[in-house]
Design a protein around this motif. Structure first.
Motif, mmCIF file in Angstrom:
data_model
loop_
_atom_site.group_PDB
_atom_site.id
_atom_site.type_symbol
_atom_site.label_atom_id
_atom_site.label_comp_id
_atom_site.label_asym_id
_atom_site.label_seq_id
_atom_site.Cartn_x
_atom_site.Cartn_y
_atom_site.Cartn_z
ATOM 1 N N UNK A 1 48.401 -66.559 11.253
ATOM 2 C CA UNK A 1 48.722 -68.274 10.935
ATOM 3 C C UNK A 1 48.516 -68.885 9.801
ATOM 4 N N UNK A 2 49.689 -69.738 8.935
ATOM 5 C CA UNK A 2 50.218 -69.910 7.735
ATOM 6 C C UNK A 2 49.098 -70.782 7.903
ATOM 7 N N UNK A 3 47.715 -70.351 6.710
ATOM 8 C CA UNK A 3 47.031 -71.899 6.580
ATOM 9 C C UNK A 3 47.025 -72.281 5.571
ATOM 10 N N UNK A 4 48.290 -72.216 4.857
ATOM 11 C CA UNK A 4 48.855 -72.627 2.954
ATOM 12 C C UNK A 4 49.547 -74.124 4.419
ATOM 13 N N UNK A 5 50.130 -73.527 4.809
ATOM 14 C CA UNK A 5 50.947 -74.650 5.546
ATOM 15 C C UNK A 5 50.780 -75.473 6.546
ATOM 16 N N UNK A 6 49.343 -75.212 7.059
ATOM 17 C CA UNK A 6 48.909 -76.161 7.227
ATOM 18 C C UNK A 6 47.935 -76.747 7.105
ATOM 19 N N UNK A 7 47.297 -76.550 6.227
ATOM 20 C CA UNK A 7 45.744 -77.274 5.654
ATOM 21 C C UNK A 7 47.176 -78.519 4.338
ATOM 22 N N UNK A 8 48.042 -77.451 3.927
ATOM 23 C CA UNK A 8 49.385 -79.049 3.069
ATOM 24 C C UNK A 8 49.682 -80.065 3.983
ATOM 25 N N UNK A 9 50.146 -79.375 4.991
ATOM 26 C CA UNK A 9 50.677 -80.492 6.221
ATOM 27 C C UNK A 9 50.106 -80.998 6.533
ATOM 28 N N UNK A 10 48.932 -80.792 7.299
ATOM 29 C CA UNK A 10 47.570 -81.860 7.625
ATOM 30 C C UNK A 10 47.583 -82.700 6.488
ATOM 31 N N UNK A 11 47.119 -82.792 5.502
ATOM 32 C CA UNK A 11 46.845 -83.807 4.630
ATOM 33 C C UNK A 11 47.872 -84.130 4.447
ATOM 34 N N UNK A 12 48.733 -84.025 4.170
ATOM 35 C CA UNK A 12 50.229 -84.520 3.831
ATOM 36 C C UNK A 12 50.209 -86.002 4.790
ATOM 37 N N UNK A 13 50.697 -85.203 6.212
ATOM 38 C CA UNK A 13 50.698 -86.384 7.635
ATOM 39 C C UNK A 13 49.471 -87.408 7.018
ATOM 40 N N UNK A 14 47.967 -86.799 7.086
ATOM 41 C CA UNK A 14 47.011 -87.801 6.687
ATOM 42 C C UNK A 14 46.989 -89.110 6.202
ATOM 43 N N UNK A 15 47.633 -88.852 4.638
ATOM 44 C CA UNK A 15 47.702 -88.567 3.730
ATOM 45 C C UNK A 15 49.030 -90.205 3.614
ATOM 46 N N UNK A 16 49.988 -89.731 4.681
ATOM 47 C CA UNK A 16 51.341 -91.145 4.972
ATOM 48 C C UNK A 16 50.436 -91.832 5.639
ATOM 49 N N UNK A 17 49.852 -91.756 6.465
ATOM 50 C CA UNK A 17 48.922 -92.125 8.023
ATOM 51 C C UNK A 17 48.261 -93.745 6.984
#
Length: 340
Positions: free
Chosen positions: A293-309
């Motif tokens: 699993x691409x842990x870097x992508x999972x973490x960065x997209x999860x954080x980015x989506x949360x901050x945009x919300x």
């Protein structure tokens, strides 16, 4: 002087100062040294009231980690923490048992600390169905899908577990294995393990390979110890097994040890594949064949989506699928090749 004065002088939030004073491990060395420098300079002595102050900073994001011994989540958490820290966010981390209700814990945390947002690493969808309606802040689940849930403040980022499982089981099928056992997880509705198991069964069915759930599937928690014990149970039922699909790499490592202890070797006697692609899986002897699993992508997209919300630039829920990779290691034997 009080805790707010220390926060102002040190340049850190009240929450960070509080964690330093309470000897929390979730504090950087730089923050610890800066805060304690102020404490020593002004001879501050915390009292009961100061220690019990609630967090009032506006940069509080909570992370609920489902499972205390999951190297995949540890990897994602490290990258998530780095990403959020670079954006000036203060992060609180809670480690929960695999069977604990993470939504109830989040509700208690919300009532006490009013976080700006919450990240769930893993999660049981039934808990979200029952209680998530009471959580008002933006939330993101990483590694599990919440797409079927009707909450506009809940998004998700995940790997396509079903397809990834199908892909890794295909490695066994291409190596001419037809007696395949699956180890790990449980079958509660909405669980990651259910999607992984379903993907494996679907690929076996496509290849016209029989799979008897009552014999060839053995549930267990995601740990080496439980993987070890589960392997012994499944081989007792189906001793003719030629290949094992472990639903997590930590389970696979336990399986590898159990096989060694009963006098069998990987892959000469039994082939083995895992799921997650944790770092230790690539340093095993032999090196594990697994899904990364691409842990870097999972973490960065999860954080980015949360901050945009949080910032209001994203309206409604989001569900993103992150690509996976099959890592071909040294734990699969091709049965069509004659032994020398």
């Amino acid at each position: 002087m009080n805790i707010k004065d220390i926060a102002r002088i040190s340049g850190y939030s009240v929450g960070t100062v509080s964690r330093v004073l309470n000897s929390s491990s979730n504090v950087s060395q730089k923050a610890h040294d800066q805060v304690m420098g102020v404490v020593d300079k002004y001879h501050f002595e915390p009292n009961a009231n100061a220690r019990s102050l609630k967090r009032t900073d506006t940069h509080s994001i909570a992370v609920m980690v489902k499972g205390r011994y999951n190297p995949l989540f540890a990897n994602i958490l490290e990258k998530l923490h780095t990403y959020l820290d670079m954006r000036g966010e203060d992060v609180y981390v809670a480690y929960l048992d695999e069977d604990e209700n993470e939504v109830q814990f989040a509700l208690r945390y919300q009532k006490a600390h009013n976080p700006r947002g919450i990240v769930f690493l893993g999660g049981e969808l039934e808990y979200f169905k029952q209680d998530f309606c009471q959580i008002v802040c933006p939330c993101v689940v990483i590694t599990n899908s919440t797409q079927t849930l009707p909450f506009t403040n809940l998004s998700c980022v995940l790997t396509n577990d079903g397809q990834a499982s199908s892909d890794i089981v295909d490695v066994l099928i291409q190596a001419h294995h037809s007696k395949i056992a699956v180890i790990g997880g449980n079958l509660s509705q909405g669980q990651i393990s259910l999607r992984r198991l379903s993907g494996a069964i679907r690929r076996c069915a496509q290849a016209k390979i029989p799979f008897d759930m009552s014999l060839q599937y053995e549930p267990c928690h995601f740990s080496m110890r439980e993987g070890y014990d589960a392997l012994l149970r499944v081989l007792k039922r189906v001793p003719q097994t030629t290949a094992i699909f472990a639903l997590g790499d930590v389970i696979a490592i336990g399986v590898m040890r159990a096989l060694r202890d009963i006098g069998k070797s990987v892959p000469q006697d039994i082939s083995l594949v895992g799921f997650d692609g944790i770092e230790s899986s690539q340093f095993c002897i032999p090196r594990l064949t697994t899904v990364r699993q691409d842990t870097t992508r999972l973490a960065e997209r999860g954080a980015a989506i949360l901050l945009s919300m949080i910032e209001g630039t994203s309206r409604g829920s989001v569900c993103e699928i992150v690509d996976h990779t099959v890592l071909k290691g040294e734990t699969v034997k091709n049965l069509s090749e004659l032994d020398n």
